[in-house]
Design a protein around this motif. Structure first.
Motif, PDB file in Angstrom:
ATOM      1  N   VAL A  19     -31.760 -33.203 -41.990  1.00 58.94           N
ATOM      2  CA  VAL A  19     -30.661 -32.134 -41.575  1.00 58.94           C
ATOM      3  C   VAL A  19     -31.360 -30.850 -41.950  1.00 58.94           C
ATOM      4  CG1 VAL A  19     -28.532 -33.301 -42.141  1.00 58.94           C
ATOM      5  CG2 VAL A  19     -29.549 -32.161 -44.119  1.00 58.94           C
ATOM      6  N   GLY A  20     -32.511 -30.709 -42.546  1.00 58.61           N
ATOM      7  CA  GLY A  20     -33.107 -29.709 -42.446  1.00 58.61           C
ATOM      8  C   GLY A  20     -33.039 -28.765 -44.119  1.00 58.61           C
ATOM      9  N   LYS A  21     -32.991 -29.636 -44.866  1.00 52.64           N
ATOM     10  CA  LYS A  21     -32.717 -29.098 -46.535  1.00 52.64           C
ATOM     11  C   LYS A  21     -34.088 -28.538 -46.869  1.00 52.64           C
ATOM     12  CE  LYS A  21     -31.850 -33.134 -48.095  1.00 52.64           C
ATOM     13  NZ  LYS A  21     -31.737 -33.876 -46.788  1.00 52.64           N
ATOM     14  N   THR A  22     -35.346 -29.140 -46.610  1.00 48.91           N
ATOM     15  CA  THR A  22     -36.676 -28.434 -46.849  1.00 48.91           C
ATOM     16  C   THR A  22     -36.995 -27.417 -46.193  1.00 48.91           C
ATOM     17  OG1 THR A  22     -37.616 -30.842 -47.384  1.00 48.91           O
ATOM     18  CG2 THR A  22     -39.041 -29.218 -47.109  1.00 48.91           C
ATOM     19  N   CYS A  23     -36.609 -27.443 -44.808  1.00 53.00           N
ATOM     20  CA  CYS A  23     -36.786 -26.218 -44.212  1.00 53.00           C
ATOM     21  C   CYS A  23     -36.000 -25.113 -44.551  1.00 53.00           C
ATOM     22  CB  CYS A  23     -36.464 -26.497 -42.501  1.00 53.00           C
ATOM     23  SG  CYS A  23     -37.553 -27.472 -41.658  1.00 53.00           S
ATOM     24  N   LEU A  24     -34.888 -25.223 -44.748  1.00 53.47           N
ATOM     25  CA  LEU A  24     -33.910 -24.340 -45.332  1.00 53.47           C
ATOM     26  C   LEU A  24     -34.556 -23.683 -46.651  1.00 53.47           C
ATOM     27  CD1 LEU A  24     -31.019 -23.406 -44.459  1.00 53.47           C
ATOM     28  CD2 LEU A  24     -30.206 -24.860 -46.254  1.00 53.47           C
ATOM     29  N   VAL A  87     -25.628 -29.852 -47.345  1.00 55.81           N
ATOM     30  CA  VAL A  87     -26.322 -29.617 -46.034  1.00 55.81           C
ATOM     31  C   VAL A  87     -25.984 -30.600 -44.679  1.00 55.81           C
ATOM     32  CG1 VAL A  87     -28.632 -28.763 -44.940  1.00 55.81           C
ATOM     33  CG2 VAL A  87     -28.032 -28.335 -47.391  1.00 55.81           C
ATOM     34  N   TYR A  88     -25.722 -30.025 -43.703  1.00 56.94           N
ATOM     35  CA  TYR A  88     -25.649 -30.866 -42.757  1.00 56.94           C
ATOM     36  C   TYR A  88     -26.190 -30.346 -41.246  1.00 56.94           C
ATOM     37  CZ  TYR A  88     -21.781 -28.363 -40.705  1.00 56.94           C
ATOM     38  OH  TYR A  88     -20.984 -27.278 -40.234  1.00 56.94           O
ATOM     39  N   ASP A  89     -26.551 -30.989 -40.137  1.00 55.18           N
ATOM     40  CA  ASP A  89     -26.994 -30.567 -39.045  1.00 55.18           C
ATOM     41  C   ASP A  89     -26.131 -30.287 -37.910  1.00 55.18           C
ATOM     42  OD1 ASP A  89     -28.332 -30.269 -36.759  1.00 55.18           O
ATOM     43  OD2 ASP A  89     -29.484 -32.011 -36.994  1.00 55.18           O
ATOM     44  N   ILE A  90     -25.964 -29.051 -37.791  1.00 55.50           N
ATOM     45  CA  ILE A  90     -24.826 -28.652 -36.848  1.00 55.50           C
ATOM     46  C   ILE A  90     -24.917 -29.419 -35.354  1.00 55.50           C
ATOM     47  CG2 ILE A  90     -25.844 -26.512 -35.492  1.00 55.50           C
ATOM     48  CD1 ILE A  90     -23.008 -25.163 -36.189  1.00 55.50           C
ATOM     49  N   SER A  91     -25.940 -30.222 -35.068  1.00 55.16           N
ATOM     50  CA  SER A  91     -26.117 -30.864 -34.084  1.00 55.16           C
ATOM     51  C   SER A  91     -25.904 -32.172 -34.092  1.00 55.16           C
ATOM     52  CB  SER A  91     -27.407 -30.550 -33.160  1.00 55.16           C
ATOM     53  OG  SER A  91     -28.594 -31.123 -34.044  1.00 55.16           O
ATOM     54  N   SER A  92     -25.610 -32.445 -35.150  1.00 55.09           N
ATOM     55  CA  SER A  92     -25.241 -34.005 -35.692  1.00 55.09           C
ATOM     56  C   SER A  92     -23.970 -34.127 -36.229  1.00 55.09           C
ATOM     57  CB  SER A  92     -26.504 -34.524 -36.443  1.00 55.09           C
ATOM     58  OG  SER A  92     -26.023 -35.699 -37.231  1.00 55.09           O
ATOM     59  N   GLU A  93     -23.060 -34.731 -35.505  1.00 56.36           N
ATOM     60  CA  GLU A  93     -21.606 -34.805 -36.083  1.00 56.36           C
ATOM     61  C   GLU A  93     -21.623 -36.006 -37.217  1.00 56.36           C
ATOM     62  OE1 GLU A  93     -18.724 -35.993 -33.073  1.00 56.36           O
ATOM     63  OE2 GLU A  93     -17.234 -36.128 -34.571  1.00 56.36           O
ATOM     64  N   ARG A  94     -22.524 -36.982 -37.264  1.00 54.83           N
ATOM     65  CA  ARG A  94     -22.699 -37.910 -37.997  1.00 54.83           C
ATOM     66  C   ARG A  94     -23.273 -37.413 -39.474  1.00 54.83           C
ATOM     67  NH1 ARG A  94     -23.925 -43.588 -38.389  1.00 54.83           N
ATOM     68  NH2 ARG A  94     -25.667 -43.999 -39.805  1.00 54.83           N
ATOM     69  N   SER A  95     -23.994 -36.434 -39.307  1.00 60.99           N
ATOM     70  CA  SER A  95     -24.557 -35.863 -40.656  1.00 60.99           C
ATOM     71  C   SER A  95     -23.210 -34.870 -41.490  1.00 60.99           C
ATOM     72  CB  SER A  95     -25.565 -35.010 -40.472  1.00 60.99           C
ATOM     73  OG  SER A  95     -25.255 -33.662 -39.747  1.00 60.99           O
ATOM     74  N   SER A 114     -16.955 -25.966 -56.384  1.00 68.40           N
ATOM     75  CA  SER A 114     -16.336 -25.383 -55.114  1.00 68.40           C
ATOM     76  C   SER A 114     -17.284 -24.799 -54.444  1.00 68.40           C
ATOM     77  CB  SER A 114     -15.182 -24.453 -55.572  1.00 68.40           C
ATOM     78  OG  SER A 114     -16.023 -23.502 -56.349  1.00 68.40           O
ATOM     79  N   PHE A 115     -17.257 -24.982 -53.242  1.00 69.39           N
ATOM     80  CA  PHE A 115     -18.379 -24.480 -52.257  1.00 69.39           C
ATOM     81  C   PHE A 115     -17.875 -23.929 -50.941  1.00 69.39           C
ATOM     82  CE2 PHE A 115     -17.399 -28.876 -51.697  1.00 69.39           C
ATOM     83  CZ  PHE A 115     -17.259 -29.159 -50.469  1.00 69.39           C
ATOM     84  N   PRO A 116     -18.524 -22.804 -50.415  1.00 70.55           N
ATOM     85  CA  PRO A 116     -17.963 -22.270 -49.222  1.00 70.55           C
ATOM     86  C   PRO A 116     -18.677 -23.009 -47.980  1.00 70.55           C
ATOM     87  CG  PRO A 116     -19.779 -21.019 -50.298  1.00 70.55           C
ATOM     88  CD  PRO A 116     -19.460 -21.935 -51.202  1.00 70.55           C
ATOM     89  N   GLU A 117     -18.077 -22.926 -46.847  1.00 72.97           N
ATOM     90  CA  GLU A 117     -18.762 -23.625 -46.077  1.00 72.97           C
ATOM     91  C   GLU A 117     -19.717 -22.732 -45.004  1.00 72.97           C
ATOM     92  OE1 GLU A 117     -17.437 -25.985 -41.709  1.00 72.97           O
ATOM     93  OE2 GLU A 117     -16.507 -26.395 -43.487  1.00 72.97           O
ATOM     94  N   MET A 118     -21.085 -22.961 -44.938  1.00 75.38           N
ATOM     95  CA  MET A 118     -21.780 -22.302 -44.183  1.00 75.38           C
ATOM     96  C   MET A 118     -22.395 -22.934 -42.999  1.00 75.38           C
ATOM     97  SD  MET A 118     -23.612 -19.857 -47.012  1.00 75.38           S
ATOM     98  CE  MET A 118     -24.656 -21.244 -47.750  1.00 75.38           C
TER      99      MET A 118
END
Ligand SMILES: Nc1nc2c(ncn2[C@@H]2O[C@H](COP(=O)(O)OP(=O)(O)OP(=O)(O)O)[C@@H](O)[C@H]2O)c(=O)[nH]1
Length: 119
Positions: A19-24, A87-95, A114-118
Motif C-alpha cells: 500500500v506504500g508504507k515504506t514509500c510514505l 495505511v491503505y492504497d487509494i486505488s485499492s478498495e480491498r486494502s 483514535s485516528f484521523p483519516e488522511m
C-alpha cells in the motif's frame, strides 16, 4: 554534548502489503521515492527530528511488513507505539476494506486509538 532532542514519539505504520508504507516513510524522512516494491521483512524504522515551538521532537517511525506471515512479529510493536497510522492504497478498495481488520488487530493488542483519516 548538546541534547539531540527534547521529546521522543514512537509511531507505527500498518496496512496491507504494497500500500506504500515504506514509500510514505522514505518521503517523510529522506524526501525520496523508490518505484520498486521490496517487501519489508518484519519491521524496520527511520527517525526524523523536527523543531516545534523551540522543542526538538524526535519522531521514530516503525515500518511494518504488511504480509500475513510477519504478523506475529509486527503485532508485538503495537503496544510500544504512541500512535499508529493505518495505511491503505487509494486505488485499492480491498486494502481500504482491510483497514477494519487492522483496527481490530490493534484493539486486540489492548490499545485505545483514535485516528484521523488522511487520503
Ligand atoms: N503511483 C504510486 N505508487 C506508489 C506510491 N506509494 C508507493 N507506491 C508504489 O507501491 C509499491 C509498494 O510500496 P511500498 O512502500 O514498498 O509498500 P509497503 O506497504 O511498504 O509494502 P510491504 O513492505 O510489503 O508491507 C512500490 O512499487 C511503490 O513504488 C504512490 O503514492 N504512488
Amino acid at each position: 554534548m548538546a541534547k539531540q532532542y527534547d521529546v521522543l514519539f514512537r509511531l507505527l505504520l500498518i496496512g496491507d502489503s504494497g500500500v506504500g508504507k515504506t514509500c510514505l516513510l522514505c518521503r517523510f524522512t529522506d524526501n525520496e521515492f523508490h518505484s520498486s516494491h521490496i517487501s519489508t521483512i518484519g519491521v524496520d524504522f527511520k527517525m526524523k527530528t523536527i523543531e516545534v515551538d523551540g522543542i526538538k521532537v524526535r519522531i521514530q517511525i516503525w515500518d511494518t511488513a504488511g504480509q500475513e506471515r510477519y504478523q506475529t512479529i509486527t503485532k508485538q510493536y503495537y503496544r510500544r507505539a504512541q500512535g499508529i497510522f493505518l495505511v491503505y492504497d487509494i486505488s485499492s478498495e480491498r486494502s481500504y476494506q482491510h483497514i477494519m481488520k487492522w483496527v481490530s488487530d490493534v484493539d486486540e493488542a489492548s490499545m485505545a486509538v483514535s485516528f484521523p483519516e488522511m487520503n
